[in-house]
Design a protein around this motif. Structure first.
Motif, PDB file in Angstrom:
ATOM      1  N   LEU A 501       0.809  -1.212   0.000  1.00 22.36           N
ATOM      2  CA  LEU A 501       0.000   0.000   0.000  1.00 22.36           C
ATOM      3  C   LEU A 501       0.849   1.272   0.000  1.00 22.36           C
ATOM      4  O   LEU A 501       0.318   2.377   0.109  1.00 22.36           O
ATOM      5  N   GLY A 502       2.179   1.101  -0.079  1.00 23.74           N
ATOM      6  CA  GLY A 502       3.060   2.259  -0.166  1.00 23.74           C
ATOM      7  C   GLY A 502       3.416   2.889   1.161  1.00 23.74           C
ATOM      8  O   GLY A 502       3.882   4.039   1.203  1.00 23.74           O
ATOM      9  N   MET A 503       3.211   2.166   2.262  1.00 23.10           N
ATOM     10  CA  MET A 503       3.567   2.686   3.593  1.00 23.10           C
ATOM     11  C   MET A 503       4.838   2.006   4.092  1.00 23.10           C
ATOM     12  O   MET A 503       4.980   0.790   3.950  1.00 23.10           O
ATOM     13  N   SER A 504       5.755   2.782   4.657  1.00 19.24           N
ATOM     14  CA  SER A 504       6.939   2.151   5.255  1.00 19.24           C
ATOM     15  C   SER A 504       6.506   1.431   6.530  1.00 19.24           C
ATOM     16  O   SER A 504       5.598   1.865   7.231  1.00 19.24           O
ATOM     17  N   VAL A 505       7.160   0.300   6.813  1.00 18.28           N
ATOM     18  CA  VAL A 505       6.810  -0.517   7.982  1.00 18.28           C
ATOM     19  C   VAL A 505       8.075  -0.782   8.790  1.00 18.28           C
ATOM     20  O   VAL A 505       9.110  -1.162   8.232  1.00 18.28           O
ATOM     21  N   SER A 506       7.986  -0.594  10.100  1.00 17.61           N
ATOM     22  CA  SER A 506       9.105  -0.915  10.986  1.00 17.61           C
ATOM     23  C   SER A 506       8.622  -1.866  12.068  1.00 17.61           C
ATOM     24  O   SER A 506       7.418  -2.015  12.287  1.00 17.61           O
ATOM     25  N   VAL A 507       9.575  -2.516  12.740  1.00 18.57           N
ATOM     26  CA  VAL A 507       9.277  -3.312  13.937  1.00 18.57           C
ATOM     27  C   VAL A 507      10.023  -2.663  15.090  1.00 18.57           C
ATOM     28  O   VAL A 507      11.230  -2.421  15.001  1.00 18.57           O
ATOM     29  N   CYS A 508       9.295  -2.320  16.176  1.00 18.55           N
ATOM     30  CA  CYS A 508       9.950  -1.633  17.297  1.00 18.55           C
ATOM     31  C   CYS A 508       9.850  -2.412  18.600  1.00 18.55           C
ATOM     32  O   CYS A 508      10.245  -1.915  19.650  1.00 18.55           O
ATOM     33  N   GLY A 509       9.367  -3.656  18.562  1.00 20.43           N
ATOM     34  CA  GLY A 509       9.305  -4.470  19.769  1.00 20.43           C
ATOM     35  C   GLY A 509      10.618  -5.184  20.025  1.00 20.43           C
ATOM     36  O   GLY A 509      11.608  -5.003  19.293  1.00 20.43           O
ATOM     37  N   GLU A 510      10.639  -6.035  21.044  1.00 24.10           N
ATOM     38  CA  GLU A 510      11.861  -6.739  21.440  1.00 24.10           C
ATOM     39  C   GLU A 510      12.423  -7.611  20.311  1.00 24.10           C
ATOM     40  O   GLU A 510      13.628  -7.834  20.235  1.00 24.10           O
ATOM     41  N   MET A 511      11.562  -8.100  19.408  1.00 25.85           N
ATOM     42  CA  MET A 511      12.027  -8.950  18.317  1.00 25.85           C
ATOM     43  C   MET A 511      13.037  -8.231  17.430  1.00 25.85           C
ATOM     44  O   MET A 511      13.971  -8.842  16.910  1.00 25.85           O
ATOM     45  N   ALA A 512      12.870  -6.914  17.256  1.00 23.46           N
ATOM     46  CA  ALA A 512      13.757  -6.161  16.367  1.00 23.46           C
ATOM     47  C   ALA A 512      15.188  -6.131  16.879  1.00 23.46           C
ATOM     48  O   ALA A 512      16.132  -6.037  16.088  1.00 23.46           O
ATOM     49  N   GLY A 513      15.373  -6.209  18.196  1.00 21.16           N
ATOM     50  CA  GLY A 513      16.711  -6.147  18.773  1.00 21.16           C
ATOM     51  C   GLY A 513      17.297  -7.496  19.122  1.00 21.16           C
ATOM     52  O   GLY A 513      18.365  -7.575  19.725  1.00 21.16           O
ATOM     53  N   ASP A 514      16.618  -8.574  18.718  1.00 22.41           N
ATOM     54  CA  ASP A 514      17.091  -9.928  19.019  1.00 22.41           C
ATOM     55  C   ASP A 514      17.732 -10.517  17.761  1.00 22.41           C
ATOM     56  O   ASP A 514      17.056 -10.759  16.767  1.00 22.41           O
ATOM     57  N   PRO A 515      19.047 -10.785  17.792  1.00 22.38           N
ATOM     58  CA  PRO A 515      19.724 -11.300  16.589  1.00 22.38           C
ATOM     59  C   PRO A 515      19.191 -12.643  16.103  1.00 22.38           C
ATOM     60  O   PRO A 515      19.382 -12.998  14.944  1.00 22.38           O
ATOM     61  N   ASN A 516      18.495 -13.378  16.959  1.00 20.31           N
ATOM     62  CA  ASN A 516      17.910 -14.651  16.537  1.00 20.31           C
ATOM     63  C   ASN A 516      16.793 -14.459  15.516  1.00 20.31           C
ATOM     64  O   ASN A 516      16.454 -15.398  14.779  1.00 20.31           O
ATOM     65  N   TYR A 517      16.215 -13.247  15.485  1.00 19.14           N
ATOM     66  CA  TYR A 517      15.075 -13.003  14.599  1.00 19.14           C
ATOM     67  C   TYR A 517      15.403 -12.044  13.450  1.00 19.14           C
ATOM     68  O   TYR A 517      14.541 -11.739  12.632  1.00 19.14           O
ATOM     69  N   THR A 518      16.644 -11.558  13.390  1.00 13.68           N
ATOM     70  CA  THR A 518      16.997 -10.557  12.388  1.00 13.68           C
ATOM     71  C   THR A 518      16.758 -11.063  10.964  1.00 13.68           C
ATOM     72  O   THR A 518      16.100 -10.404  10.147  1.00 13.68           O
ATOM     73  N   ARG A 519      17.283 -12.242  10.642  1.00 12.77           N
ATOM     74  CA  ARG A 519      17.150 -12.763   9.280  1.00 12.77           C
ATOM     75  C   ARG A 519      15.716 -13.177   8.969  1.00 12.77           C
ATOM     76  O   ARG A 519      15.278 -13.095   7.824  1.00 12.77           O
ATOM     77  N   LEU A 520      15.001 -13.626   9.990  1.00  6.82           N
ATOM     78  CA  LEU A 520      13.591 -13.963   9.803  1.00  6.82           C
ATOM     79  C   LEU A 520      12.803 -12.723   9.377  1.00  6.82           C
ATOM     80  O   LEU A 520      12.050 -12.749   8.387  1.00  6.82           O
ATOM     81  N   LEU A 521      12.981 -11.628  10.106  1.00  3.31           N
ATOM     82  CA  LEU A 521      12.273 -10.385   9.782  1.00  3.31           C
ATOM     83  C   LEU A 521      12.723  -9.821   8.441  1.00  3.31           C
ATOM     84  O   LEU A 521      11.918  -9.316   7.658  1.00  3.31           O
ATOM     85  N   LEU A 522      14.019  -9.908   8.182  1.00  2.00           N
ATOM     86  CA  LEU A 522      14.541  -9.434   6.903  1.00  2.00           C
ATOM     87  C   LEU A 522      13.905 -10.218   5.750  1.00  2.00           C
ATOM     88  O   LEU A 522      13.486  -9.642   4.744  1.00  2.00           O
ATOM     89  N   GLY A 523      13.818 -11.539   5.902  1.00  2.00           N
ATOM     90  CA  GLY A 523      13.220 -12.376   4.876  1.00  2.00           C
ATOM     91  C   GLY A 523      11.746 -12.102   4.665  1.00  2.00           C
ATOM     92  O   GLY A 523      11.193 -12.401   3.597  1.00  2.00           O
TER      93      GLY A 523
END
Length: 576
Positions: A501-523
């Motif tokens: 829809l043309g809106m930028s999306v960010s994640v600002c919860g604890e998941m964003a700062g956990d390296p275990n989830y970085t590649r998952l979110l990136l994917g």
């Protein structure tokens, strides 16, 4: 005898030190009668102790501010100051002294027990746990009355620090340890959002909580190892184990030193996909941490910490100065400021405040703002005035109905018109965004189209509401699962729908700062991560070694998995 116990890891790192037990026995005070001619002196003794504790808490608040400690610390200290002024505590204890001619210590403890019994009748788990704040502030007064300030042991000659072992710790206690040689914290109770966890992460001190009986199992001065990453506590280890953990600690320190070399490296993937790494902050004091990590801006400024734990709410000018300070300091970088998110676990001290049966599902966040239009208008005016000093983005929290968003946008427009009529300087364009924290919003992203320009996923609450658990309750904290298939589908769906829809999306919860989830979110397609500033460089390292074009199809396969164990194993393989 050596033994190992597991708890909840809440602050990473390895600590090796000697136990210092913080006792609760001080509240088991003697009861004795006071001669009638000495009753006034006993009341005066109580007042002097309360004044001393008030001064002590004020000094701790200044210490927290000067060390740029977590914004919640000041709020917790303020809460204890308010309790000291509450007539149900100190005034009632004075009355007990006068009517029953008893000693001040006993009067304070009796009134504390009366208040704790009232708290225990409250159904809401967060409000029920506020009884701990009452106990902690009474313990401070009793210490002052009996001349027992609770000093820590002196610095040891063997170079090892002190491991604080307690049933629970107040944030004031924890901040008070800052200038001592404290190696780590262990507590019987608590979870990832407990007082101890919050302050330990801020001060970068390893901590494990939720150990249930650690205070009973450990002896004073006993040698302890804490693994704050895995939640492992080893009591009375042999020399071989101590050497092994010394080596691990050295490796961690070396890793942190190497991460600093990435400070000025642009954040992008191996296939050239630029990623924004933003910081979550609570106030102007966090700007130094943003600069240290060279974050790309602020993805979440939690303004509620300006409001919490105080009797007088901040006015327009005070708020304006706080927002302007951050915007000016980060000139040219985006600063996303969330309108105050109060209610649930973040309560304000307001007259005639209604008691809610379930605050997490009640009048909180944008619902509270719209119910208090004067407070909301004051904040919006302060925000818009500050917009002239940097790249401001305003974020509306916990939107679940389009009517809430429309009302908020109308109030923003009215505040803008007022300020322009008063000849205030305002930025020509201020982006407005919505925080996605409830499943209803995640499943109906289309309703945000044409209303906002960006979305931010608050994964902490999204997980809580999706799985119907209280993330502050250690009885169910084991059910708090970021990798639940339903949670991952909501996160991925939001990222994909918002981007479409043309809106930028960010994640600002604890998941964003956990390296275990970085590649998952990136994917999943995420291009904006927002986290505590101390996590920025570690997440950057993950991104620099990731290839989006290779990750995307792997993540899509993971999202189709229904078996939790298989899904978790696939995510861990992705991270390593």
């Amino acid at each position: 005898m050596s033994f190992t116990i597991h708890g909840l890891p809440v602050s990473q790192g390895i600590a090796i030190g000697h136990a210092h037990l913080v006792s609760r026995a001080l509240l088991e005070v003697n009861h004795y009668h006071v001669a009638e001619r000495h009753v006034a002196d006993e009341v005066r003794r109580l007042d002097d102790a309360v004044a001393a504790v008030r001064d002590e808490l004020g000094a701790l608040k200044l210490t927290a501010a000067s060390s740029h400690a977590h914004g919640e610390v000041g709020a917790f200290v303020d809460l204890q100051l308010i309790m000291l002024a509450d007539p149900l505590l100190v005034d009632a204890a004075r009355t007990l002294i006068q009517e029953r001619r008893c000693n001040a210590e006993w009067a304070m403890v009796q009134q504390m027990e009366h208040l704790v019994a009232q708290f225990e009748q409250i159904e809401d788990s967060y409000l029920r746990e506020r009884k701990a704040d009452v106990v902690q502030v009474v313990e401070r007064v009793v210490k002052s009355l009996i001349g027992h300030p609770g000093h820590l042991p002196p610095k040891r000659r063997d170079g090892l620090g002190t491991i604080i072992v307690a049933h629970d710790l107040s944030p004031a206690d924890t901040i008070g340890f800052r200038d001592h040689n404290i190696a780590g914290f262990l507590t019987d109770i608590g979870g990832p959002t407990s007082h101890t966890a919050i302050v330990a992460r801020t001060l970068a001190i390893p901590a494990v909580v939720g150990l249930h009986r650690i205070r009973e199992l450990v002896e004073e001065n006993e040698l302890i190892i804490i693994d704050g990453t895995l939640g492992i506590v080893i009591v009375d280890p042999d020399e071989a184990i101590v050497e092994e953990y010394r080596l691990r600690r050295s490796e961690l320190e070396l890793k942190r030193s190497r991460l600093k070399l990435l400070r000025d490296t642009p954040s992008s993937t191996l296939d050239g996909r630029a990623i924004a790494l933003l910081a979550n902050i609570e106030g102007p004091g966090d700007v130094t941490h943003i600069r240290a990590a060279n974050a790309d801006g602020v993805g979440l400024y939690r303004t509620e910490f300006l409001f919490m734990g105080r009797e007088d709410l901040p006015g327009e000018d005070e708020q304006f100065e706080a927002y302007r300070t951050v915007l000016k300091a980060l000139a040219g970088r985006p600063v996303t400021i969330r309108t105050f998110d109060v209610g649930a676990d973040k309560m304000l001290s307001m007259p005639n405040q209604r008691e809610e049966p379930n605050p997490a599902l009640g009048l909180r966040a944008i619902r509270f703002s719209l119910a208090e239009p004067q407070m909301f208008r004051t904040q919006l005016r302060a925000l818009l005035r500050a917009s002239a000093y940097g790249q401001l983005r305003i974020m509306i929290p916990m939107v679940s109905h389009v009517q809430e968003l429309d009302q908020a946008l109308t109030m923003i427009a009215l505040a803008r018109d007022e300020l322009l009529a008063e000849r205030h300087r305002i930025a020509d364009r201020v982006e407005i965004g919505a925080m996605i924290e409830v499943p209803a919003a995640a499943l109906a992203i289309g309703m945000f189209k044409k209303r906002v320009s960006f979305l931010s996923l608050g994964t902490n609450d999204l997980i809580q509401y999706t799985l119907a658990i209280d993330r502050t309750d250690d009885a169910v904290v084991h059910l708090y699962d970021p990798l639940h298939p339903a949670v991952l589908k909501l996160i991925s769906g939001t990222i994909q729908a918002g981007t479409r829809l043309g809106m930028s999306v960010s994640v600002c919860g604890e998941m964003a700062g956990d390296p275990n989830y970085t590649r998952l979110l990136l994917g999943m397609g995420l291009r904006e991560f927002s986290m505590h500033p101390t996590n920025v460089l570690e997440i950057k390292q993950q991104l620099l070694h990731a290839d989006y074009s290779e990750l995307a199809p792997r993540v899509q396969r993971i999202l189709r998995m229904e078996e939790p164990a298989r899904l978790r194993e696939a995510v861990m393989r992705l991270a390593n």
